[in-house]
Design a protein around this motif. Structure first.
Motif, mmCIF file in Angstrom:
data_model
loop_
_atom_site.group_PDB
_atom_site.id
_atom_site.type_symbol
_atom_site.label_atom_id
_atom_site.label_comp_id
_atom_site.label_asym_id
_atom_site.label_seq_id
_atom_site.Cartn_x
_atom_site.Cartn_y
_atom_site.Cartn_z
ATOM 1 N N TYR A 1 -125.849 108.872 -13.261
ATOM 2 C CA TYR A 1 -125.968 110.315 -13.038
ATOM 3 C C TYR A 1 -126.001 110.633 -11.546
ATOM 4 N N LEU A 2 -126.814 109.898 -10.798
ATOM 5 C CA LEU A 2 -126.897 110.139 -9.357
ATOM 6 C C LEU A 2 -125.579 109.832 -8.656
ATOM 7 N N ALA A 3 -124.904 108.777 -9.077
ATOM 8 C CA ALA A 3 -123.623 108.427 -8.464
ATOM 9 C C ALA A 3 -122.579 109.501 -8.735
ATOM 10 N N VAL B 1 -135.830 109.198 -15.463
ATOM 11 C CA VAL B 1 -135.503 108.845 -16.848
ATOM 12 C C VAL B 1 -136.057 109.902 -17.795
ATOM 13 N N VAL B 2 -137.308 110.291 -17.580
ATOM 14 C CA VAL B 2 -137.932 111.295 -18.448
ATOM 15 C C VAL B 2 -137.218 112.633 -18.317
ATOM 16 N N VAL B 3 -136.919 113.048 -17.098
ATOM 17 C CA VAL B 3 -136.250 114.334 -16.880
ATOM 18 C C VAL B 3 -134.868 114.344 -17.512
ATOM 19 N N LEU B 4 -134.096 113.289 -17.319
ATOM 20 C CA LEU B 4 -132.757 113.243 -17.897
ATOM 21 C C LEU B 4 -132.795 113.186 -19.415
ATOM 22 N N ASP B 5 -133.786 112.491 -19.967
ATOM 23 C CA ASP B 5 -133.910 112.413 -21.418
ATOM 24 C C ASP B 5 -134.274 113.774 -22.002
ATOM 25 N N VAL B 6 -135.209 114.463 -21.388
ATOM 26 C CA VAL B 6 -135.587 115.797 -21.864
ATOM 27 C C VAL B 6 -134.415 116.757 -21.705
ATOM 28 N N ARG B 7 -133.720 116.648 -20.609
ATOM 29 C CA ARG B 7 -132.558 117.512 -20.373
ATOM 30 C C ARG B 7 -131.480 117.289 -21.437
ATOM 31 N N HIS B 8 -131.231 116.042 -21.780
ATOM 32 C CA HIS B 8 -130.253 115.716 -22.810
ATOM 33 C C HIS B 8 -130.709 116.262 -24.166
#
Length: 73
Positions: free
Chosen positions: A19-21, A54-61
């Motif tokens: 994601y960052l890349a 990881v938590v932020v991206l998982d919640v966002r998904h």
């Protein structure tokens, strides 16, 4: 043997480096190396950042998936 270990970890990773890349338009290997080297220098702070991401991206998904279900009705 080594290649099977690498592919296992790439499949089980959380996608933070990818994601960052994508957002920074850089190579994934440079982002991963940055996390590895900075973890040694900063005594684990990047690992905490990685877990929060990881938590932020998982919640966002999860929210994006629910939002798509609402509009599909």
């Amino acid at each position: 043997m080594f290649q099977s270990i690498v592919t296992y970890f790439e499949k089980q990773s959380f996608g933070v480096c990818t994601y960052l890349a994508d957002k920074l338009n850089m190579s994934i290997s440079k982002i991963r190396l940055f996390f590895i080297y900075s973890s040694f220098l900063a005594v684990g702070f990047p690992i905490i950042f990685y877990m929060m991401a990881v938590v932020v991206l998982d919640v966002r998904h999860y929210v994006k998936r629910i939002r798509m279900r609402i509009w599909d009705r």
